[in-house]
Scaffold this active site. Structure first.
Site, PDB file in Angstrom:
ATOM      1  N   HIS A 119       2.782 105.518  20.496  1.00 39.42           N
ATOM      2  CA  HIS A 119       2.760 104.241  20.594  1.00 39.42           C
ATOM      3  C   HIS A 119       3.330 103.569  19.405  1.00 39.42           C
ATOM      4  O   HIS A 119       3.487 102.202  19.260  1.00 39.42           O
ATOM      5  CB  HIS A 119       1.597 103.613  21.450  1.00 39.42           C
ATOM      6  CG  HIS A 119       0.385 103.489  20.625  1.00 39.42           C
ATOM      7  ND1 HIS A 119      -0.609 104.529  20.780  1.00 39.42           N
ATOM      8  CD2 HIS A 119      -0.112 102.582  19.673  1.00 39.42           C
ATOM      9  CE1 HIS A 119      -1.650 104.113  19.800  1.00 39.42           C
ATOM     10  NE2 HIS A 119      -1.287 102.902  19.402  1.00 39.42           N
ATOM     11  N   ASP A 136       0.137 110.738  23.840  1.00 44.72           N
ATOM     12  CA  ASP A 136       0.449 109.752  22.798  1.00 44.72           C
ATOM     13  C   ASP A 136       0.292 110.352  21.340  1.00 44.72           C
ATOM     14  O   ASP A 136      -0.090 109.750  20.451  1.00 44.72           O
ATOM     15  CB  ASP A 136      -0.738 108.748  22.792  1.00 44.72           C
ATOM     16  CG  ASP A 136      -0.594 107.437  21.897  1.00 44.72           C
ATOM     17  OD1 ASP A 136       0.506 107.279  22.009  1.00 44.72           O
ATOM     18  OD2 ASP A 136      -1.611 106.567  21.628  1.00 44.72           O
ATOM     19  N   SER A 171      -4.172 102.870  13.962  1.00 46.29           N
ATOM     20  CA  SER A 171      -3.636 103.709  15.119  1.00 46.29           C
ATOM     21  C   SER A 171      -2.722 104.839  14.388  1.00 46.29           C
ATOM     22  O   SER A 171      -1.872 104.577  13.505  1.00 46.29           O
ATOM     23  CB  SER A 171      -2.789 102.944  15.936  1.00 46.29           C
ATOM     24  OG  SER A 171      -2.381 103.753  17.091  1.00 46.29           O
TER      25      SER A 171
END
Length: 474
Positions: free
Chosen positions: A113, A143, A216
């Site tokens: 993402h 992911d 992230s």
């Protein structure tokens, strides 16, 4: 000079004891300085640019409400920053994340993402030099994304074993929260093997390490300086960090990365079943000693489970000797198997334990679910559950891949069915562990239901099957 009193001596001894305990406690705390010094050069900042059409005003900010309940992928890739564009020209969305170098020739791991839909990916190293990255491949289901930058002799991280990680163990994250490069936060492992909504193939590592937008895709280290996970998601009600963060185990990430590198895609094992959790009432209904395992609610015709003899109502207790405690354990284990390999299952069927062996299939692309249409006019049957049911047409049976069952045409407001949430259009295929092949069979089974004991019912709603339980008091 007077001698000190015994009370004074006790006070001094108590103070010395408290000091010694404080020193011991301080000595027990980990020192992260050496770890950070060695690992930081291999942690990178990742920024992306995505060209947006001039007319796309509403697409600039992602829809927070559409995400799984209060689980967010670090606030939508760190909230893309879109410059104002009053002239109506083409705009660029920018986002920020982290990553880490796993090979000295420039392979970089991060979250999917972070780089999804990016037109340009820039990797900034610890010396602030920038390199343009190429997307080797990405896997939305886990992911995980694999990038490649041109370079030689680049600093790399040490890879650890996430299976060996223990709950309560110290861990440390390095990343770029809100763009502050190489920020370090630490905490402990809160739990392992966590399943999150819509994430069936990742047994997440839960920690209390402070994670924020920009972390992230960054690494999670153990005290040996080895990467054990990729920081991926947080649980939040406020929009900020609330003490629950989740990381993808490095074992899972590296398996994905190796497949992306060699094959360009990821292959996963598949059983062809729909499963659900075994509650206390379901355990009682199926004759289990305790709630455990994965209850098979649906078996796809012609799939690996169907060919291997798995049936609706079976409770899977283990796969290749590994126990299935929670139903969410099964997808993790099956997904990690290679298509074509053999799998040994232990199941409970009709209150007895059985062993099955089947061949694992390959996970297909996601398809549309089949919904039940309106109930056609047919013979109805009333019963003490407070529902009216009708026979399924041949077309409905074919669409739902069923050989029998009845469809609910009406739910009485004051009946038991209304209390347990049944709706018109729901299809009932099993009641009290018995297959329902007609409205007549349903009425007979319903009349013989026991009182004050958990009874199971298998229901299909919009093509998705699940078992529910209820008790009749009269």
């Amino acid at each position: 000079m007077s001698m000190p009193s015994w009370k004074s001596c006790l006070s001094v001894l108590a103070a010395l004891l408290m000091l010694s305990q404080a020193l011991v406690a301080r000595a027990d705390l980990p020192d992260f300085t050496e770890l950070v010094q060695e690992a930081s050069p291999a942690v990178v900042n990742i920024s992306t640019r995505q060209k947006l059409p001039a007319s796309t005003a509403s697409a600039q900010i992602p829809d927070l409400e559409g995400l799984p309940p209060i689980f967010r992928e670090f606030f939508e890739r760190s909230i893309p920053q879109v410059p104002r564009n009053p002239g109506g020209r083409q705009r660029e969305a920018q986002s920020l994340g982290s990553g880490f170098i796993i090979s000295d020739d420039g392979y970089v791991l991060t979250n999917n993402h972070v780089v999804a839909d990016a037109d340009e990916i820039i990797v900034r190293l610890s010396d602030r030099s920038e390199l343009e990255a190429k997307l080797v491949g990405a896997d939305p289901r886990t992911d995980v994304a694999l990038l490649k930058v041109e370079g030689k002799g680049l600093p790399t991280v040490k890879l650890g074993n996430s299976e060996a990680l223990k709950v309560g163990e110290w861990v440390l994250a390095i990343g770029s929260p809100f763009g502050f490069d190489h920020s370090v936060t630490a905490g402990i492992v809160s739990a392992k093997g966590r399943s999150l909504p819509n994430e069936s193939y990742v047994p997440f590592i839960q920690t209390d390490v402070a994670i924020n937008p920009g972390n992230s895709g960054g690494p999670l280290f153990n005290l040996d300086g080895e990467v054990v996970g990729i920081n991926s998601q947080i649980f939040t009600r406020s929009g900020g960090f609330m003490g629950l963060s989740f990381a993808i185990p490095i074992d899972v990430a590296m398996d994905v990365a190796n497949q992306l590198k060699s094959e360009g895609k990821v292959s996963r094992g598949w059983l062809g079943v729909v499963i659900q959790e075994v509650s206390k009432d379901l355990a009682e209904s199926f004759g289990l000693e305790k709630p455990a395992g994965a209850l098979v609610a649906q078996v796809l015709e012609g799939g690996p489970a169907d060919k291997g003899g798995l049936q609706v109502g079976d409770v899977i207790l283990s796969l290749n000797g590994r126990p299935i405690v929670m139903s969410a354990d099964l997808p993790h284990l099956v997904g990690g198997l290679k298509p074509g390999s053999k799998a040994d299952l232990e199941v409970v069927r009709d209150g007895e334990r059985r062993k099955l062996q089947l061949t694992i299939g390959a996970l297909p692309e996601e398809g549309d679910e089949v919904a039940v249409g309106k109930v056609p006019g047919a013979e109805r049957s009333s019963n003490r559950l407070g529902v009216k049911v009708a026979e399924l047409s041949d077309e409905q049976k074919k669409a739902l891949d069923l050989k029998g069952g009845v469809v609910i045409s009406e739910v009485l407001e004051s009946g038991p069915a209304a209390l347990i949430g049944l709706r018109p259009g729901d299809v009932i295929t099993h009641l009290n562990n018995q297959a329902i092949d007609s409205a007549k069979t349903f009425t007979k089974v319903a009349q013989d239901l026991p009182k004050n004991r958990s009874v199971s019912m298998r229901v299909l709603r919009q093509g998705r099957a699940s078992f529910i339980t209820f008790k009749l008091s009269e």
